[in-house]
Motif scaffolding. Structure first.
Motif, PDB file in Angstrom:
ATOM      1  N   GLY A   1     -11.167  22.894 -22.619  1.00 55.16           N
ATOM      2  CA  GLY A   1     -12.519  22.908 -22.085  1.00 55.16           C
ATOM      3  C   GLY A   1     -13.300  21.647 -22.395  1.00 55.16           C
ATOM      4  O   GLY A   1     -14.333  21.381 -21.758  1.00 55.16           O
ATOM      5  N   HIS A   2     -12.838  20.846 -23.380  1.00 58.48           N
ATOM      6  CA  HIS A   2     -13.569  19.644 -23.788  1.00 58.48           C
ATOM      7  C   HIS A   2     -12.763  18.354 -23.623  1.00 58.48           C
ATOM      8  O   HIS A   2     -13.357  17.273 -23.537  1.00 58.48           O
ATOM      9  N   PHE A   3     -11.419  18.455 -23.615  1.00 59.12           N
ATOM     10  CA  PHE A   3     -10.579  17.255 -23.538  1.00 59.12           C
ATOM     11  C   PHE A   3      -9.482  17.474 -22.491  1.00 59.12           C
ATOM     12  O   PHE A   3      -9.451  18.491 -21.825  1.00 59.12           O
ATOM     13  N   TRP A   4      -8.575  16.503 -22.396  1.00 58.92           N
ATOM     14  CA  TRP A   4      -7.470  16.640 -21.449  1.00 58.92           C
ATOM     15  C   TRP A   4      -6.333  17.406 -22.113  1.00 58.92           C
ATOM     16  O   TRP A   4      -6.324  17.633 -23.324  1.00 58.92           O
ATOM     17  N   TRP A   5      -5.351  17.807 -21.318  1.00 53.32           N
ATOM     18  CA  TRP A   5      -4.311  18.707 -21.820  1.00 53.32           C
ATOM     19  C   TRP A   5      -3.509  18.103 -22.973  1.00 53.32           C
ATOM     20  O   TRP A   5      -2.946  18.836 -23.795  1.00 53.32           O
ATOM     21  N   GLY A   6      -3.418  16.781 -23.066  1.00 56.30           N
ATOM     22  CA  GLY A   6      -2.660  16.161 -24.152  1.00 56.30           C
ATOM     23  C   GLY A   6      -3.205  16.461 -25.534  1.00 56.30           C
ATOM     24  O   GLY A   6      -2.480  16.357 -26.542  1.00 56.30           O
ATOM     25  N   SER A   7      -4.482  16.868 -25.614  1.00 55.67           N
ATOM     26  CA  SER A   7      -5.076  17.169 -26.919  1.00 55.67           C
ATOM     27  C   SER A   7      -4.419  18.367 -27.595  1.00 55.67           C
ATOM     28  O   SER A   7      -4.480  18.505 -28.821  1.00 55.67           O
ATOM     29  N   ILE A   8      -3.758  19.239 -26.818  1.00 49.64           N
ATOM     30  CA  ILE A   8      -3.114  20.408 -27.435  1.00 49.64           C
ATOM     31  C   ILE A   8      -1.926  19.996 -28.297  1.00 49.64           C
ATOM     32  O   ILE A   8      -1.502  20.771 -29.176  1.00 49.64           O
ATOM     33  N   PHE A   9      -1.379  18.823 -28.073  1.00 51.15           N
ATOM     34  CA  PHE A   9      -0.288  18.317 -28.908  1.00 51.15           C
ATOM     35  C   PHE A   9      -0.809  17.494 -30.074  1.00 51.15           C
ATOM     36  O   PHE A   9      -0.248  17.532 -31.171  1.00 51.15           O
ATOM     37  N   LEU A  10      -1.887  16.737 -29.859  1.00 47.47           N
ATOM     38  CA  LEU A  10      -2.432  15.907 -30.945  1.00 47.47           C
ATOM     39  C   LEU A  10      -2.988  16.748 -32.092  1.00 47.47           C
ATOM     40  O   LEU A  10      -3.084  16.274 -33.224  1.00 47.47           O
ATOM     41  N   VAL A  11      -3.351  18.009 -31.818  1.00 52.60           N
ATOM     42  CA  VAL A  11      -3.887  18.861 -32.873  1.00 52.60           C
ATOM     43  C   VAL A  11      -2.842  19.118 -33.960  1.00 52.60           C
ATOM     44  O   VAL A  11      -3.185  19.460 -35.096  1.00 52.60           O
TER      45      VAL A  11
END
Length: 534
Positions: A165-175
């Motif tokens: 909801g706040h970033f692009w889908w790649g953020s789910i891996f950077l977490v």
């Protein structure tokens, strides 16, 4: 008397060590579930088909499952903390590369790299736990370990929904990256680098055969709906899988240093519990693959809203798993696992009644029943696997437990996803009309593609296409969930017939596990009391 027994290395720090191990486990559970929430976003941004979505999930799982036994052997030989650290590093690098992937093919490759790292992380967490906790506390610790896997299920969808909801889908891996760094630092400070002094030689032939066989099998299952179950390519894939997996079993039986000692399967505590673990994860991964798309595409929730609505399954699992880990000494493994698997089947049957208009209430009911059943079955089955082997073989035992989890999950997504895709494609093709052939062909690939096509067309024709696609998806999902429920009932039957009622740990100095009679008597009263006191 307990004070006169020499305690293992790290015993005095065992609960802090458990925290680090659970944190390392959490990063794997977080990654698997956070990805499910992002599947609809990948359809839009990377134009991923249903088959590609399944491979983005299964590329990780297949590499993970194929390498687990080898990774467990390496940990036993060179040190379990070293294997854990190596896995965390590879997993972190793979997470960064996944975030930067520009195509579905690239993402499938980087997910496979993450699977390599995960294969070293997961078995070492359970083998270290088994070595630092005494038998009286081990069931409780395994229950907490199993509950943390549920925590990943809860945090993943919610975190993924917020990030999307706040970033692009790649953020789910950077977490994953900060969690990996923290676990590396703290683990180096407090986790002992235990190893098996009598570890056998590595088995590269066995590892290669298992990887090739599993990849061929699941490739055939995933691609069969699109290419035809009777096509030459699919039949060849199944033939390769049958030949290679048979060769794997024959090699392991004849090898003097097998990756997986087939003698372990003579022990019903090991075999029946492994099957139960595999089937419960078959149900979990297969159902989550459907539900995230159903909540977003059919019920219209945002990724964050969908994540929050999946979280109750984890909340129930987190409570039920530790409780079942402590109850096993009172009511027995057979009762808990059988009842748990039956509840899993019941939860899937409830979910199979979903319609376009049934709403979230039915989903919530199914998730609560499913989570309770999984929590009741997971911890006792895992303790049964670990308790059936000598302590020196903890790496092999934990790797087998993790292999069954991941193979079950991969097959759940593949088989149930294949059933859903077949029913969706045939039902949609039969119901859609008045739409250009090229548009209809594209919409047949996935529900997400159909919704995009309907939005482009607009008007009554677009609404009709969307309605037909949603109805076809519901039919496919419901059919897949019924099959999943039947598989879970089969698991309950396996547990009822073959799983021994009571655990009897094998001493570390013993040889191969011996078959244990199913009708063992309950342990003495002092043993449960001592365990509860801990």
């Amino acid at each position: 008397m307990e004070n006169s027994v020499e305690q293992p290395e790290g015993f005095e720090r065992r609960w802090w060590i458990l925290g680090v191990l659970c944190l390392s486990l959490l990063v794997i559970g977080l990654d698997n579930t956070i990805l499910n929430v992002a599947l609809p976003s990948l359809v839009g941004d990377l134009h991923a088909s249903t088959s590609q979505l399944q491979w983005i999930v299964d590329a990780y799982t297949l590499v993970f499952a194929g390498l687990l036994l080898t990774a467990g052997s390496l940990g036993d030989r060179f040190g379990r903390r070293s294997a854990l650290a190596a896995g965390l590093v590879v997993f972190g690098v793979g997470s960064v590369l996944s975030a930067l992937a520009g195509t579905s093919t690239q993402l499938i490759a980087t997910r496979a790299l993450m699977g390599v790292g995960g294969a070293f992380i997961m078995p070492t967490t359970l083998s270290i736990l088994t070595n630092v906790f005494p038998p009286a506390e081990r069931g409780r610790a395994i229950g907490i370990w199993a509950g943390v896997s549920g925590l990943g299920i809860a945090i993943g969808p919610v975190t993924g929904g917020w990030l999307l909801g706040h970033f692009w889908w790649g953020s789910i891996f950077l977490v994953n990256v900060p969690v990996v760094i923290f676990a590396l630092i703290v683990g180096r400070l407090i986790v002992p680098n235990t190893k098996d002094p009598a570890a056998p030689k590595l088995d590269p032939v066995g590892a290669s055969l298992s990887i090739v066989g599993l990849v061929a099998l699941v490739y055939g299952i995933i691609e069969a709906p699109a290419k035809g179950w009777g096509s030459t390519e699919i039949l060849a894939a199944f033939a390769i899988a049958a030949v290679v997996l048979t060769a794997f079993v024959v090699w392991e039986l004849r090898s003097d240093h097998p990756m997986l000692n087939m003698g372990f399967f003579r022990n019903p505590r090991f075999t029946a519990a492994s099957m139960s673990v595999m089937l419960v994860f078959f149900a979990l991964f297969g159902s989550l693959f459907f539900l995230t798309q159903y909540l977003q595409f059919v019920l219209g929730y945002t990724p964050l809203q969908a994540g929050l609505r999946v979280a109750p399954i984890a909340a129930v699992l987190m409570i039920a798993a530790p409780v079942s880990g402590r109850l096993v000494s009172r009511v027995g493994t057979k009762v808990l696992v059988t009842v748990g698997m039956t509840l899993v089947a019941g939860g899937l049957f409830v979910l199979s009644g979903a319609t376009i208009s049934s709403g979230y209430g039915l989903v919530l009911t199914g998730l609560l029943v499913l989570g309770l059943g999984m929590g009741m079955a997971m911890a006792p089955a895992t303790e049964s696997i670990m308790g059936s082997l000598p302590l020196g073989k903890a790496g092999v035992g934990s790797a087998m437990n993790d292999t069954t989890r991941q193979v079950g999950g991969a097959l759940g997504v593949a088989i149930l996803g294949s059933i859903m895709s077949s029913v969706y494609s045939s039902s949609f093709a039969a119901s859609v009309g008045g739409v250009p052939a090229k548009v209809a062909a594209a919409a047949t690939g996935s529900l997400g593609a159909a919704l995009e096509a309907g939005a482009r067309i607009g008007g009554q024709a677009g609404e009709a296409l969307v309605s037909a696609a949603k109805s076809a998806f519901i039919q496919g999902m419901d059919r897949g969930l019924v099959v999943g429920a039947a598989v879970a009932l089969l698991g309950a039957l396996v547990s009822l017939i073959w799983l021994p009622a009571w655990a009897r740990p094998v001493d570390a100095g013993e040889g191969p596990p011996q078959a244990i009679d199913e009708e063992l008597t309950p342990p003495a009263e002092a043993e449960p009391a001592e365990a509860m006191k801990a």
